[in-house]
Write a protein that holds these residues in place. Structure first.
Motif, PDB file in Angstrom:
ATOM      1  N   VAL A 135       0.859  -1.184   0.000  1.00  0.00           N
ATOM      2  CA  VAL A 135       0.000   0.000   0.000  1.00  0.00           C
ATOM      3  C   VAL A 135       0.895   1.234   0.000  1.00  0.00           C
ATOM      4  CG1 VAL A 135      -1.647   1.325   1.384  1.00  0.00           C
ATOM      5  CG2 VAL A 135      -1.853  -1.151   1.249  1.00  0.00           C
ATOM      6  N   GLU A 136       0.512   2.207  -0.791  1.00  0.00           N
ATOM      7  CA  GLU A 136       1.229   3.479  -0.782  1.00  0.00           C
ATOM      8  C   GLU A 136       0.310   4.551  -0.218  1.00  0.00           C
ATOM      9  OE1 GLU A 136       3.506   6.421  -3.896  1.00  0.00           O
ATOM     10  OE2 GLU A 136       3.524   4.261  -4.266  1.00  0.00           O
ATOM     11  N   LEU A 137       0.772   5.212   0.827  1.00  0.00           N
ATOM     12  CA  LEU A 137      -0.021   6.265   1.457  1.00  0.00           C
ATOM     13  C   LEU A 137       0.139   7.571   0.684  1.00  0.00           C
ATOM     14  CD1 LEU A 137       0.739   5.538   5.212  1.00  0.00           C
ATOM     15  CD2 LEU A 137      -1.256   4.852   3.878  1.00  0.00           C
ATOM     16  N   PRO A 138      -0.846   8.451   0.777  1.00  0.00           N
ATOM     17  CA  PRO A 138      -0.731   9.746   0.102  1.00  0.00           C
ATOM     18  C   PRO A 138       0.405  10.568   0.703  1.00  0.00           C
ATOM     19  CG  PRO A 138      -2.942   9.446   1.035  1.00  0.00           C
ATOM     20  CD  PRO A 138      -2.105   8.291   1.472  1.00  0.00           C
ATOM     21  N   GLU A 139       0.848  11.546  -0.054  1.00  0.00           N
ATOM     22  CA  GLU A 139       1.873  12.460   0.445  1.00  0.00           C
ATOM     23  C   GLU A 139       1.252  13.334   1.531  1.00  0.00           C
ATOM     24  OE1 GLU A 139       4.559  16.068  -1.321  1.00  0.00           O
ATOM     25  OE2 GLU A 139       4.227  14.318  -2.600  1.00  0.00           O
ATOM     26  N   LEU A 140       2.004  13.542   2.589  1.00  0.00           N
ATOM     27  CA  LEU A 140       1.522  14.339   3.711  1.00  0.00           C
ATOM     28  C   LEU A 140       1.730  15.821   3.424  1.00  0.00           C
ATOM     29  CD1 LEU A 140       0.422  14.390   6.642  1.00  0.00           C
ATOM     30  CD2 LEU A 140       2.802  14.234   7.399  1.00  0.00           C
ATOM     31  N   PRO A 141       0.662  16.602   3.314  1.00  0.00           N
ATOM     32  CA  PRO A 141       0.825  18.043   3.083  1.00  0.00           C
ATOM     33  C   PRO A 141       1.230  18.752   4.372  1.00  0.00           C
ATOM     34  CG  PRO A 141      -1.495  17.512   3.284  1.00  0.00           C
ATOM     35  CD  PRO A 141      -0.733  16.203   3.370  1.00  0.00           C
ATOM     36  N   TYR A 142       1.537  20.016   4.263  1.00  0.00           N
ATOM     37  CA  TYR A 142       1.887  20.831   5.435  1.00  0.00           C
ATOM     38  C   TYR A 142       0.613  21.143   6.215  1.00  0.00           C
ATOM     39  CZ  TYR A 142       3.526  24.745   8.242  1.00  0.00           C
ATOM     40  OH  TYR A 142       3.827  25.569   9.289  1.00  0.00           O
ATOM     41  N   LEU A 143       0.475  20.523   7.383  1.00  0.00           N
ATOM     42  CA  LEU A 143      -0.724  20.681   8.207  1.00  0.00           C
ATOM     43  C   LEU A 143      -0.408  21.189   9.614  1.00  0.00           C
ATOM     44  CD1 LEU A 143      -2.530  17.342   7.228  1.00  0.00           C
ATOM     45  CD2 LEU A 143      -2.932  19.627   6.305  1.00  0.00           C
ATOM     46  N   SER A 144       0.810  21.596   9.831  1.00  0.00           N
ATOM     47  CA  SER A 144       1.262  21.987  11.162  1.00  0.00           C
ATOM     48  C   SER A 144       0.378  23.035  11.857  1.00  0.00           C
ATOM     49  CB  SER A 144       2.707  22.478  11.082  1.00  0.00           C
ATOM     50  OG  SER A 144       3.251  22.597  12.356  1.00  0.00           O
ATOM     51  N   PRO A 145      -0.163  24.022  11.133  1.00  0.00           N
ATOM     52  CA  PRO A 145      -1.016  25.004  11.823  1.00  0.00           C
ATOM     53  C   PRO A 145      -2.222  24.366  12.531  1.00  0.00           C
ATOM     54  CG  PRO A 145      -0.428  25.824   9.665  1.00  0.00           C
ATOM     55  CD  PRO A 145       0.041  24.396   9.730  1.00  0.00           C
ATOM     56  N   ILE A 146      -2.689  23.226  12.038  1.00  0.00           N
ATOM     57  CA  ILE A 146      -3.847  22.576  12.656  1.00  0.00           C
ATOM     58  C   ILE A 146      -3.496  22.065  14.040  1.00  0.00           C
ATOM     59  CG2 ILE A 146      -5.482  20.659  12.500  1.00  0.00           C
ATOM     60  CD1 ILE A 146      -5.227  20.889   9.422  1.00  0.00           C
ATOM     61  N   LEU A 147      -2.441  21.266  14.145  1.00  0.00           N
ATOM     62  CA  LEU A 147      -2.038  20.735  15.446  1.00  0.00           C
ATOM     63  C   LEU A 147      -1.706  21.857  16.408  1.00  0.00           C
ATOM     64  CD1 LEU A 147      -1.304  18.418  17.368  1.00  0.00           C
ATOM     65  CD2 LEU A 147       0.983  18.436  16.365  1.00  0.00           C
ATOM     66  N   SER A 148      -0.982  22.848  15.934  1.00  0.00           N
ATOM     67  CA  SER A 148      -0.586  23.954  16.803  1.00  0.00           C
ATOM     68  C   SER A 148      -1.798  24.723  17.321  1.00  0.00           C
ATOM     69  CB  SER A 148       0.354  24.894  16.044  1.00  0.00           C
ATOM     70  OG  SER A 148       1.527  24.214  15.676  1.00  0.00           O
ATOM     71  N   ALA A 149      -2.696  25.098  16.424  1.00  0.00           N
ATOM     72  CA  ALA A 149      -3.866  25.884  16.834  1.00  0.00           C
ATOM     73  C   ALA A 149      -4.812  25.075  17.715  1.00  0.00           C
ATOM     74  CB  ALA A 149      -4.608  26.398  15.599  1.00  0.00           C
ATOM     75  N   GLU A 150      -5.034  23.808  17.370  1.00  0.00           N
ATOM     76  CA  GLU A 150      -5.972  23.002  18.149  1.00  0.00           C
ATOM     77  C   GLU A 150      -5.416  22.657  19.522  1.00  0.00           C
ATOM     78  OE1 GLU A 150      -7.361  19.804  15.628  1.00  0.00           O
ATOM     79  OE2 GLU A 150      -8.426  21.220  14.333  1.00  0.00           O
ATOM     80  N   SER A 151      -4.114  22.424  19.633  1.00  0.00           N
ATOM     81  CA  SER A 151      -3.547  22.159  20.954  1.00  0.00           C
ATOM     82  C   SER A 151      -3.573  23.429  21.798  1.00  0.00           C
ATOM     83  CB  SER A 151      -2.127  21.597  20.851  1.00  0.00           C
ATOM     84  OG  SER A 151      -1.262  22.498  20.211  1.00  0.00           O
ATOM     85  N   ALA A 152      -3.290  24.569  21.188  1.00  0.00           N
ATOM     86  CA  ALA A 152      -3.358  25.831  21.919  1.00  0.00           C
ATOM     87  C   ALA A 152      -4.779  26.114  22.394  1.00  0.00           C
ATOM     88  CB  ALA A 152      -2.849  26.973  21.048  1.00  0.00           C
ATOM     89  N   ALA A 153      -5.761  25.803  21.549  1.00  0.00           N
ATOM     90  CA  ALA A 153      -7.161  26.002  21.949  1.00  0.00           C
ATOM     91  C   ALA A 153      -7.533  25.094  23.117  1.00  0.00           C
ATOM     92  CB  ALA A 153      -8.086  25.758  20.760  1.00  0.00           C
ATOM     93  N   ALA A 154      -7.027  23.863  23.096  1.00  0.00           N
ATOM     94  CA  ALA A 154      -7.334  22.918  24.180  1.00  0.00           C
ATOM     95  C   ALA A 154      -6.759  23.386  25.509  1.00  0.00           C
ATOM     96  CB  ALA A 154      -6.792  21.530  23.828  1.00  0.00           C
ATOM     97  N   PHE A 155      -5.636  24.099  25.452  1.00  0.00           N
ATOM     98  CA  PHE A 155      -4.982  24.561  26.681  1.00  0.00           C
ATOM     99  C   PHE A 155      -5.076  26.075  26.826  1.00  0.00           C
ATOM    100  CE2 PHE A 155      -3.153  20.416  25.869  1.00  0.00           C
ATOM    101  CZ  PHE A 155      -3.190  19.847  27.131  1.00  0.00           C
ATOM    102  N   ASP A 156      -6.083  26.671  26.225  1.00  0.00           N
ATOM    103  CA  ASP A 156      -6.253  28.119  26.231  1.00  0.00           C
ATOM    104  C   ASP A 156      -6.359  28.693  27.639  1.00  0.00           C
ATOM    105  OD1 ASP A 156      -6.671  30.651  24.877  1.00  0.00           O
ATOM    106  OD2 ASP A 156      -8.746  30.507  25.578  1.00  0.00           O
ATOM    107  N   GLU A 157      -7.145  28.068  28.480  1.00  0.00           N
ATOM    108  CA  GLU A 157      -7.313  28.584  29.846  1.00  0.00           C
ATOM    109  C   GLU A 157      -5.986  28.568  30.605  1.00  0.00           C
ATOM    110  OE1 GLU A 157      -9.846  27.650  33.909  1.00  0.00           O
ATOM    111  OE2 GLU A 157     -10.555  26.845  32.008  1.00  0.00           O
TER     112      GLU A 157
END
Length: 153
Positions: free
Chosen positions: A5-27
């Motif tokens: 099996v060949e997986l798709p190429e991983l695009p640049y998604l870093s802003p998602i992890l960064s923003a969502e983790s920051a939102a989770a720990f916003d308080e």
């Protein structure tokens, strides 16, 4: 049947992890409690939470558009012809891809190399957790890897 099996190429998604983790720990960040966390070096989570407050909305939205395309590629290019795939647990892009796409995974031990435990990851299609668990159970019911422990000097 086992097929490569060949997986798709991983695009640049870093802003998602960064923003969502920051939102989770916003308080925590807003109350300056992130200062209480032990690691305060450049790439430690407290600093990532602080930095992520400045991610432009456009970058976050564009990354999520790429995430949606990645999910469609997983559906069309990977899971249109297979039910599950197996891969080594470390050293590939599968974990990163599935963190963004939500595909269910399970990690099971599969032996030792030089006295250190190794593992494989079983990944399934969206909403097919039962198949992933069933294969893990099938493998573990026929092997003893999950009962073995490393020896320490």
């Amino acid at each position: 049947n086992l097929i490569p099996v060949e997986l798709p190429e991983l695009p640049y998604l870093s802003p998602i992890l960064s923003a969502e983790s920051a939102a989770a720990f916003d308080e925590l960040t807003r109350n300056n409690q992130d200062d209480l966390l032990v690691r305060q070096i450049k790439n430690a989570w407290p600093n990532k939470f602080r930095e992520s407050r400045f991610i432009p909305a456009v970058e976050y939205i564009q990354a999520n558009r790429k995430r949606k395309i990645l999910m469609e590629e997983m559906k069309e290019k990977v899971f249109s012809t297979i039910d599950l795939y197996l891969n080594p647990s470390w050293g590939g892009t599968s974990l990163t891809i599935t963190n963004y796409t939500g595909h269910p995974c399970i990690v099971i031990p599969n032996g030792f190399i030089n006295g250190k435990p190794t593992s494989i990851t079983i990944t399934g299609n969206l909403y097919q957790e039962a198949q992933v668990i069933a294969l893990a159970h099938f493998i573990q019911s026929r092997t003893e890897h999950h009962r073995q422990h490393p020896t320490f000097p």
